[in-house]
Design a protein around this motif. Structure first.
Motif, PDB file in Angstrom:
ATOM      1  N   MET A 270     -66.399 -17.683  68.893  1.00  0.00           N
ATOM      2  CA  MET A 270     -65.683 -18.955  69.029  1.00  0.00           C
ATOM      3  C   MET A 270     -64.246 -18.876  68.506  1.00  0.00           C
ATOM      4  O   MET A 270     -63.316 -19.365  69.139  1.00  0.00           O
ATOM      5  CB  MET A 270     -66.436 -20.072  68.305  1.00  0.00           C
ATOM      6  CG  MET A 270     -67.493 -20.724  69.151  1.00  0.00           C
ATOM      7  SD  MET A 270     -68.135 -22.217  68.386  1.00  0.00           S
ATOM      8  CE  MET A 270     -69.380 -22.683  69.571  1.00  0.00           C
ATOM      9  N   LEU A 271     -64.054 -18.271  67.341  1.00  0.00           N
ATOM     10  CA  LEU A 271     -62.721 -18.197  66.754  1.00  0.00           C
ATOM     11  C   LEU A 271     -61.788 -17.350  67.617  1.00  0.00           C
ATOM     12  O   LEU A 271     -60.613 -17.678  67.788  1.00  0.00           O
ATOM     13  CB  LEU A 271     -62.792 -17.638  65.332  1.00  0.00           C
ATOM     14  CG  LEU A 271     -63.480 -18.545  64.295  1.00  0.00           C
ATOM     15  CD1 LEU A 271     -63.477 -17.885  62.926  1.00  0.00           C
ATOM     16  CD2 LEU A 271     -62.802 -19.905  64.221  1.00  0.00           C
ATOM     17  N   GLU A 272     -62.321 -16.257  68.159  1.00  0.00           N
ATOM     18  CA  GLU A 272     -61.518 -15.392  69.037  1.00  0.00           C
ATOM     19  C   GLU A 272     -61.146 -16.147  70.315  1.00  0.00           C
ATOM     20  O   GLU A 272     -60.018 -16.041  70.805  1.00  0.00           O
ATOM     21  CB  GLU A 272     -62.302 -14.126  69.370  1.00  0.00           C
ATOM     22  CG  GLU A 272     -61.485 -13.068  70.085  1.00  0.00           C
ATOM     23  CD  GLU A 272     -62.292 -11.824  70.425  1.00  0.00           C
ATOM     24  OE1 GLU A 272     -61.730 -10.949  71.105  1.00  0.00           O
ATOM     25  OE2 GLU A 272     -63.469 -11.737  70.022  1.00  0.00           O
ATOM     26  N   LEU A 273     -62.087 -16.923  70.857  1.00  0.00           N
ATOM     27  CA  LEU A 273     -61.837 -17.730  72.051  1.00  0.00           C
ATOM     28  C   LEU A 273     -60.727 -18.747  71.776  1.00  0.00           C
ATOM     29  O   LEU A 273     -59.812 -18.918  72.592  1.00  0.00           O
ATOM     30  CB  LEU A 273     -63.122 -18.443  72.479  1.00  0.00           C
ATOM     31  CG  LEU A 273     -63.013 -19.449  73.631  1.00  0.00           C
ATOM     32  CD1 LEU A 273     -62.574 -18.754  74.913  1.00  0.00           C
ATOM     33  CD2 LEU A 273     -64.335 -20.169  73.837  1.00  0.00           C
ATOM     34  N   CYS A 274     -60.809 -19.397  70.614  1.00  0.00           N
ATOM     35  CA  CYS A 274     -59.789 -20.388  70.237  1.00  0.00           C
ATOM     36  C   CYS A 274     -58.412 -19.740  70.134  1.00  0.00           C
ATOM     37  O   CYS A 274     -57.407 -20.319  70.560  1.00  0.00           O
ATOM     38  CB  CYS A 274     -60.154 -21.044  68.903  1.00  0.00           C
ATOM     39  SG  CYS A 274     -61.570 -22.139  69.010  1.00  0.00           S
ATOM     40  N   GLU A 275     -58.371 -18.540  69.582  1.00  0.00           N
ATOM     41  CA  GLU A 275     -57.091 -17.832  69.421  1.00  0.00           C
ATOM     42  C   GLU A 275     -56.487 -17.492  70.782  1.00  0.00           C
ATOM     43  O   GLU A 275     -55.287 -17.671  70.995  1.00  0.00           O
ATOM     44  CB  GLU A 275     -57.330 -16.548  68.616  1.00  0.00           C
ATOM     45  CG  GLU A 275     -56.044 -15.854  68.200  1.00  0.00           C
ATOM     46  CD  GLU A 275     -56.302 -14.608  67.361  1.00  0.00           C
ATOM     47  OE1 GLU A 275     -55.416 -13.749  67.336  1.00  0.00           O
ATOM     48  OE2 GLU A 275     -57.391 -14.504  66.759  1.00  0.00           O
TER      49      GLU A 275
END
Length: 204
Positions: A50-55
């Motif tokens: 999720m965090l990588e997707l947000c970035e």
């Protein structure tokens, strides 16, 4: 969480970045089918990415989970929550895999015990067969699909060729050759067959 709303938000954010589903999938080391499922609301991104997707999409984690742009800045708290959810998933998967071992050992022990009892007790031939069937073979056969389901769902398998981490289908798990938790399967990303190892997280 509203999966449909989140999916539309992911699609809008992706298009704003000028990315196709395939390009986004490649950046995340997943299949474009997974991205399509998110955008149609059929599933949500795994907590571990999720965090990588947000970035990549240049959005906040709380915006992703809410499915819309918001002013409030609870990013740090939400990021911690996502990391904690990922840790909980790893812990739950470990528990499931340990349970699989315990159930397997118990089934084998019962099968051996019933075989020994049938061999040493003074029983008719049909009684021996019935004893082994009822207490040994039938429970093992009944629990086998359950054990395979655990093997499929807990964690991921990592392709030895492209290192893509994925959850295989139940059919792949059922039909593949294996040595312990390493299975010979086709990767959905590079389409190559290799001996794939079980891993608990998508983190590199």
């Amino acid at each position: 969480m509203n999966q449909i709303k989140i999916g539309k938000f992911i699609a809008e954010s992706r298009k704003e970045k000028g990315l196709t589903q395939l390009q986004l999938a490649e950046k995340l080391n997943i299949t474009d089918r997974a991205v399509s499922k998110w955008e149609t609301g059929k599933s949500l991104p795994d907590a571990s990415i999720m965090l990588e997707l947000c970035e990549i999409l240049d959005i906040k984690a709380n915006e992703l989970l809410k499915g819309e742009k918001i002013e409030e800045n609870n990013e740090e708290k939400l990021s911690e929550t996502i990391v904690e959810l990922a840790k909980q998933k790893v812990a739950a998967d470990k528990t499931l895999l340990n349970l699989e071992i315990v159930i397997g050992v118990i089934c084998v022990f019962i099968l051996l015990a019933s075989t020994i009892m049938a061999a040493y007790f003074n029983l008719e031939e049909w009684q021996r067969i019935l004893l082994i069937l009822i207490f040994g073979i039938i429970p093992l056969i009944a629990l086998f699909p359950f054990l395979l389901k655990i093997e499929q769902k807990a964690g991921y398998y990592e392709c030895a060729v492209c290192h893509h981490k994925h959850v295989p289908t139940f059919k792949q798990i059922n039909m593949s050759m294996h040595m312990g938790r390493t299975r010979y399967m086709r990767c959905p990303k590079c389409n190559q067959k290799s001996w794939q190892k079980k891993v608990l997280t998508k983190d590199l």
